[in-house]
Design an enzyme around this catalytic site. Structure first.
Site, PDB file in Angstrom:
ATOM      1  N   GLU A   1     -22.254  34.047   3.660  1.00 48.51           N
ATOM      2  CA  GLU A   1     -22.206  32.971   4.661  1.00 48.51           C
ATOM      3  C   GLU A   1     -22.840  31.721   4.088  1.00 48.51           C
ATOM      4  O   GLU A   1     -23.878  31.788   3.429  1.00 48.51           O
ATOM      5  CB  GLU A   1     -23.018  33.321   5.923  1.00 48.51           C
TER       6      GLU A   1
ATOM      7  N   GLU B   1     -25.752  26.863  16.715  1.00 50.38           N
ATOM      8  CA  GLU B   1     -25.225  28.218  16.520  1.00 50.38           C
ATOM      9  C   GLU B   1     -23.784  28.352  16.992  1.00 50.38           C
ATOM     10  O   GLU B   1     -23.056  29.229  16.532  1.00 50.38           O
ATOM     11  CB  GLU B   1     -26.110  29.226  17.253  1.00 50.38           C
TER      12      GLU B   1
ATOM     13  N   GLU C   1     -18.036  29.552  17.966  1.00 53.05           N
ATOM     14  CA  GLU C   1     -18.188  30.735  18.817  1.00 53.05           C
ATOM     15  C   GLU C   1     -18.939  30.315  20.075  1.00 53.05           C
ATOM     16  O   GLU C   1     -20.167  30.195  20.076  1.00 53.05           O
ATOM     17  CB  GLU C   1     -18.916  31.844  18.068  1.00 53.05           C
TER      18      GLU C   1
ATOM     19  N   LYS D   1     -22.093  32.326  21.665  1.00 55.40           N
ATOM     20  CA  LYS D   1     -23.290  32.646  20.879  1.00 55.40           C
ATOM     21  C   LYS D   1     -24.535  32.095  21.567  1.00 55.40           C
ATOM     22  O   LYS D   1     -24.555  30.952  22.015  1.00 55.40           O
ATOM     23  CB  LYS D   1     -23.181  32.055  19.481  1.00 55.40           C
TER      24      LYS D   1
END
Length: 463
Positions: free
Chosen positions: A271, A334, A325, A328
């Site tokens: 990542e 995030e 996302e 999250k």
């Protein structure tokens, strides 16, 4: 790491790897992958995601679990898949070889060889979880799964088994030459590294210059993290001058692996990314910075330069992430790492689209495409700024500054401004001629007027 200012001096011509890789930039790159997170309620159907991926230079996808729909949608493509074992499954896989065989039969064997599964990531950030019993079960689970794959035959025999770690496994990383793992996880790491070395699997790590900037939010640190012009940071131990945080973090991991006795194990970046949005206490989270980080990282990988301790070999890297996302938890950042929106439009242009263009993956409104023209020094830029830009541009792989060497066609006039303009244009042309490739912290500008003169020819224009 301490910083050292450069002095103006023309450098010798470098092998133009940038220029060579521009020819193949529109096709899939074997070292560029993306993470597919699913903590969201608005993801496109797997078939649409697969179509989007096939339209890009992305050749690898990492799943955090096993998404049968997406894996099947990628069958017959040139895109390989990393699947993940949930942390909660590790104890049973470690305790019972039959459980490992059942997991493989349910989650891998139905899909191969139609879909290429390259790696099974056993757990995510287990060693940093603080759960000693889970950490102790990690290696036996990896061993049992690999034995089950070997027994299953051709379809699974070549799959590698590893586990994903954060930079939290490092006790020391600055400067890179002092890199060392935390002693409290050393026993588990030694066994895991031995397994990786024996089986040819990579050490998976998540380096995030974004988090490094959060701990030191100064302009110089931002430039260092975004692969932008900066004075560089000299490692007092190795005497190596680093020009970006990504290389520095990876070389710190490499140093730690050498200290552990396993410098032969490859590193895989599981990542890395930069958020497009953040909360008030998250400086640097913006579309502009995300585009700078990811596009410059992609260009760095394409150059083939590697890192100072791993030269000449791009590190297999999975960008975080394909989509935002929205479910999250945590700060806004995030939920804001997506390269694409879930309507399949680009969040920003990171230079990943193929020549054919994304199927439904059109650039977001207002996103600039590649430009023509030339990049030159901006009026009002100081000699000190231009000197830093000159040093930075000429140090990049594929940027040929031979013409501004003594006796070169562009050596005269022998001024910082003239030499910097030539060097900045060389880097701009090699990096893809996007507007952000001609920023240099606002000391450069694009022009449609050809700056060539006499025998001095500036690359660019309608080329």
């Amino acid at each position: 790491m301490g910083a050292a200012a450069g002095k103006r001096k023309p450098v010798s011509s470098l092998l133009p790897i940038w220029l060579l890789c521009l020819v193949c930039a529109s096709s899939a790159q074997p070292y560029i992958g993306v993470n597919y997170g699913e903590v969201a309620d608005n993801l496109p159907p797997p078939e649409e995601t697969a179509r989007l991926l096939k339209s890009t230079a992305i050749s690898k996808v990492r799943l955090y679990g096993v998404d049968a729909g997406l894996i099947r949608a990628l069958a017959g493509s040139n895109i390989s898949v990393v699947v993940g074992v949930a942390n909660g499954d590790i104890p049973s896989l470690a305790a019972d070889p039959a459980a490992a065989s059942r997991w493989l039969a349910a989650n891998v064997l139905p899909f191969v060889p139609a879909t290429a599964i390259s790696v099974v990531a056993v757990g995510n950030e287990v060693l940093e979880s603080g759960d000693a019993s889970l950490a102790a079960a990690l290696l036996p689970a990896m061993q049992n799964l690999r034995a089950a794959a070997a027994a299953a035959g051709d379809g699974a025999a070549g799959i590698r088994f590893s586990t994903v770690n954060t930079m939290g496994v490092m006790a020391q990383s600055d400067p890179p030459s002092t890199g060392a793992f935390h002693p409290d996880i050393a026993p588990q790491l030694q066994g895991i590294l031995g397994f990786l070395s024996k089986t040819g699997a990579p050490f998976m790590i998540n380096p995030y210059p974004w988090f490094a900037y959060q701990s030191d939010p100064r302009p110089d640190t931002l430039a260092f993290c975004l692969f932008q012009p900066n004075a560089g940071r000299v490692d007092a131990g190795s005497k190596i001058k680093y020009t970006n945080m990504f290389d520095a973090q990876l070389d710190a991991v490499k140093s730690a692996m050498v200290r552990a006795g396993y410098g032969n194990v490859d590193i895989l970046v599981a990542e890395t990314g930069w958020p497009t949005r953040g909360d008030a206490g998250e400086p640097g989270a913006s579309v502009e910075n995300a585009r700078a980080y990811v596009s410059n990282l992609v260009a760095h990988l394409r150059s083939g330069a590697g890192t100072p301790l791993m030269p000449g070999k791009p590190v297999e890297t999975y960008l975080f992430a394909l989509y935002d996302e929205d479910l999250k938890p945590g700060p806004t950042s995030e939920r804001s790492f997506g390269l694409y929106h879930t309507d399949l439009s680009m969040a920003y242009d990171a230079g990943l689209a193929s020549a054919a263009g994304a199927a439904g993956g059109a650039p977001a409104a207002g996103q600039p495409r590649a430009s023509g023209g030339w990049c030159v020094a901006r009026d009002g830029a100081s000699d000190a700024e231009l000197q830093a830009d000159l040093d930075y541009a000429c140090a990049q792989v594929g940027v040929d500054c031979g013409a501004i060497q003594p006796g070169g066609a562009c050596f005269e006039p022998n001024t910082v401004r003239a030499h910097a303009a030539y060097a900045m244009n060389q880097l701009y042309q090699a990096a893809g001629r996007h507007p952000w490739n001609c920023d240099f912290r606002a000391s450069a500008t694009l022009t449609s007027d050809n700056p060539s003169y006499g025998a001095c020819v500036y690359t660019g224009g309608g080329q």
